[in-house]
Write an enzyme that holds these catalytic residues in place. Structure first.
Site, PDB file in Angstrom:
ATOM      1  N   HIS A  99       0.783  -1.234   0.000  1.00  0.00           N
ATOM      2  CA  HIS A  99       0.000   0.000   0.000  1.00  0.00           C
ATOM      3  C   HIS A  99       0.815   1.284   0.000  1.00  0.00           C
ATOM      4  O   HIS A  99       0.503   2.173  -0.776  1.00  0.00           O
ATOM      5  CB  HIS A  99      -1.005   0.018   1.165  1.00  0.00           C
ATOM      6  CG  HIS A  99      -2.127  -0.949   1.008  1.00  0.00           C
ATOM      7  ND1 HIS A  99      -1.961  -2.306   1.203  1.00  0.00           N
ATOM      8  CD2 HIS A  99      -3.416  -0.778   0.658  1.00  0.00           C
ATOM      9  CE1 HIS A  99      -3.106  -2.924   0.971  1.00  0.00           C
ATOM     10  NE2 HIS A  99      -4.009  -2.027   0.628  1.00  0.00           N
TER      11      HIS A  99
ATOM     12  N   HIS B 122      -5.961  -2.016   8.335  1.00  0.00           N
ATOM     13  CA  HIS B 122      -5.824  -1.807   6.899  1.00  0.00           C
ATOM     14  C   HIS B 122      -5.334  -0.387   6.599  1.00  0.00           C
ATOM     15  O   HIS B 122      -5.987   0.394   5.896  1.00  0.00           O
ATOM     16  CB  HIS B 122      -7.137  -2.070   6.171  1.00  0.00           C
ATOM     17  CG  HIS B 122      -6.962  -2.313   4.699  1.00  0.00           C
ATOM     18  ND1 HIS B 122      -7.221  -3.523   4.110  1.00  0.00           N
ATOM     19  CD2 HIS B 122      -6.543  -1.503   3.687  1.00  0.00           C
ATOM     20  CE1 HIS B 122      -6.982  -3.457   2.812  1.00  0.00           C
ATOM     21  NE2 HIS B 122      -6.555  -2.224   2.530  1.00  0.00           N
TER      22      HIS B 122
ATOM     23  N   HIS C 295      -9.299   5.836   1.104  1.00  0.00           N
ATOM     24  CA  HIS C 295      -7.976   5.411   0.622  1.00  0.00           C
ATOM     25  C   HIS C 295      -7.194   6.658   0.256  1.00  0.00           C
ATOM     26  O   HIS C 295      -7.526   7.342  -0.704  1.00  0.00           O
ATOM     27  CB  HIS C 295      -8.115   4.494  -0.584  1.00  0.00           C
ATOM     28  CG  HIS C 295      -6.890   3.675  -0.842  1.00  0.00           C
ATOM     29  ND1 HIS C 295      -5.714   4.227  -1.257  1.00  0.00           N
ATOM     30  CD2 HIS C 295      -6.655   2.347  -0.703  1.00  0.00           C
ATOM     31  CE1 HIS C 295      -4.806   3.266  -1.396  1.00  0.00           C
ATOM     32  NE2 HIS C 295      -5.352   2.118  -1.058  1.00  0.00           N
TER      33      HIS C 295
END
Length: 589
Positions: free
Chosen positions: A269, A374, A453
């Site tokens: 990520h 996450h 995100h």
């Protein structure tokens, strides 16, 4: 690192020269006033070349890769002395694949201006991971709109293609909780990279050879994982993460990579460079003792600070810093897209209550060893040496160097203890508090972000967020098509612990602009736009190839200046992120 054979470019120059016969070496033809033109100098970047300077002292260098045909876009940029020193020559980027490119290089030497012209022949792009599920060998590009003032833009798309066999790598599962599909940690999180640059005519102008970082034909964890987290640095390099490695690369395909420090695993990520040159990497911990006393490999919940040698400088242990994390949002997510490992069979299903007996691994849960956090973006704030993190499953939070939570941008539901006091209060333009439900539905022009995100500190001092929008208000709507994604900007007052929503775009685009996962947004000051990428539009429609939406939106008018759509090469496969690339800044010094 194995090198490939490096073809020499075919070149036709305004000026001719002859190479000097070296002892034991045959004469090499040279065109123009400088040295040789090498196509694909690293072996991993086939749409680039390097023009040797011929050991001559040249200045005022400028490169133009001419557009193809009447609608083709020129790629033009200066090359400064630092860039020529780094590359031992003049970098040529923006070549078309399978084409005899026309390249002009201008420069000064001994006070005289020269113009050298070259024909540079490139090979076709080779996607090594094509199978029967493929629709096209490459990803289709559709240019919807480009304002003439933005014609020179170049966009790097970080995408992936699924291999035939899927991941064949797994960490071991806890004793008594073995599973054919789940294992501790997130090592199965991997796919072959498809990373490329498109211009505003929809043409490919750069391609990263997959062999640079990936090999699905060998069980080698150093060549597996998602190649992602591509972020620009202050020079002509990018940072990246991939499974058990992180590193830097440049457009010419030169890589400098490191294994994660011992005791850590599963980088994905995000990786971002700090002003001092250190890099912040999102990873996980090996053999961590969680709050239940179980030894686990954690999932996406540690931030590592590493130096230029790959040595660990500092670490943020998020399961301890955020020890009162919640399940309020987790229990309302669409399980078809909890992460990039999309499970189309679980689309529309939610986790109504946490299964305490579920195995550890890359699945939703509220204990270290499961995907409770996450973390999908990191932004460094030099004003106080803090980091702003996007926790997809918790919210956005800022954490200080001394490992304290400074603020939390999220609905209040589920926060307990000291962390409940860190939740920001929404206010309107006049600073008046806005009433919100505990799940986050607010009065007026304010909305929290959900499963966001990227939460980036902008040049304006604000925080720009890609609000994906799944689980909005901690529920699933009656119809999946009622979901939307936004580019949103928040102004945070850290002293008064308040937050204003100052800009948004996307709600009006509805479901056809909705990206359940991935994607990014950032403010671009040079032309006063919000640049963003929705990487998973229509991802969860069975049999659909996801669309990636590249947009630049005028900040003042919200007019769409650029819209380019890229289509995944396989069904139900998302893109990750995109970023705009500026060769003039990368090579100009």
């Amino acid at each position: 690192m194995n090198k490939k054979l490096l073809p020499i470019a075919i070149a036709v120059g305004l000026f001719s020269a002859t190479a000097v016969q070296g002892a034991g070496f045959p004469a090499t033809p040279v065109v123009g006033q400088l040295g040789q033109m090498w196509v694909n100098p690293s072996g991993y970047s086939p749409l680039t070349a390097l023009l040797e300077s011929g050991q001559k002292n040249i200045t005022d260098v400028h490169v133009t890769v001419h557009g193809k045909g009447k609608k083709g876009v020129d790629v033009a940029y200066p090359v400064g002395p630092k860039a020529m020193m780094r590359h031992h020559g003049i970098p040529i980027v923006g070549l078309y694949p399978d084409y005899k490119n026309q390249v002009t290089v201008t420069f000064k030497m001994d006070g005289k201006k020269y113009v050298d012209k070259y024909d540079v022949l490139t090979s076709p792009i080779n996607n090594r991971y094509v199978d029967a599920r493929n629709v096209t060998a490459m990803q289709e590009v559709e240019v919807v709109k480009v304002d003439k003032a933005f014609k020179d833009r170049l966009y790097l798309v970080n995408s992936h293609t699924l291999t035939q066999q899927g991941s064949d790598l797994h960490w071991s599962a806890p004793k008594g909780k073995e599973s054919a599909t789940l294992s501790m940690g997130s090592i199965p999180f991997e796919a072959a990279p498809m990373t490329y640059i498109v211009d505003t005519n929809g043409d490919y102008r750069w391609w990263l050879d997959q062999d640079a970082v990936y090999n699905a034909n060998d069980i080698d964890i150093n060549k597996r994982g998602y190649f992602m987290g591509v972020r620009k640095t202050e020079s002509d390099k990018f940072t990246y993460v991939q499974g058990q490695r992180w590193g830097h690369f440049d457009l010419l395909g030169n890589f400098n990579s490191f294994r994660l420090p011992r005791g850590y695993q599963d980088a994905s990520h995000e990786a971002v460079t700090m002003p001092n040159g250190d890099v912040l990497v999102r990873a996980a911990k090996t053999n961590y003792i969680n709050s239940r006393g179980d030894k686990v490999h954690t999932v996406r919940d540690h931030i590592l600070q590493v130096n230029r040698l790959g040595e660990l400088v500092d670490v943020w242990v998020l399961p301890e810093i955020m020890d009162e994390y919640r399940d309020a949002l987790l229990s309302s997510l669409d399980l078809g897209a909890v992460c990039v490992n999309v499970d189309i069979e679980q689309v529309g299903q939610t986790l109504d209550e946490m299964d305490l007996d579920a195995p550890y691994g890359d699945l939703a849960g509220v204990v270290a060893g499961r995907n409770w956090a996450h973390v999908n973006s990191i932004s460094y704030d030099p004003s106080d040496d803090g980091i702003i993190l996007s926790f997809r499953h918790q919210g956005t939070a800022k954490i200080t160097r001394d490992k304290q939570v400074k603020w939390i941008l999220a609905p209040r539901e589920g926060w307990r203890g000291e962390l409940a006091e860190k939740v920001l209060q929404p206010v309107d333009a006049n600073g008046k508090p806005i009433e919100c439900t505990i799940k986050g539905k607010c009065e007026g022009d304010f909305d929290f972000s959900y499963t966001q995100h990227t939460s980036y500190l902008s040049p304006r001092g604000t925080v720009t967020v890609l609000d994906n929008g799944d689980g909005r208000w901690h529920e699933q709507p009656a119809m999946p098509t009622d979901k939307w994604t936004r580019f949103v900007e928040y102004d945070i007052d850290e002293e008064n612990m308040t937050v204003k929503q100052v800009w948004e775009y996307g709600k009006e685009r509805g479901y056809d602009w909705y990206s359940p996962i991935t994607s990014n947004v950032e403010y671009v000051p040079d032309r006063n736009t919000m640049f963003g990428f929705g990487g998973s539009v229509h991802l969860l429609e069975p049999g659909s190839r996801a669309t990636g939406m590249i947009n630049e939106i005028d900040y003042d008018t919200k007019e769409v200046k650029v819209e380019i759509r890229v289509k995944s090469d396989k069904k139900n496969t998302p893109h990750y992120r995109a970023l705009f690339v500026e060769p003039a800044k990368m090579f100009g010094e």
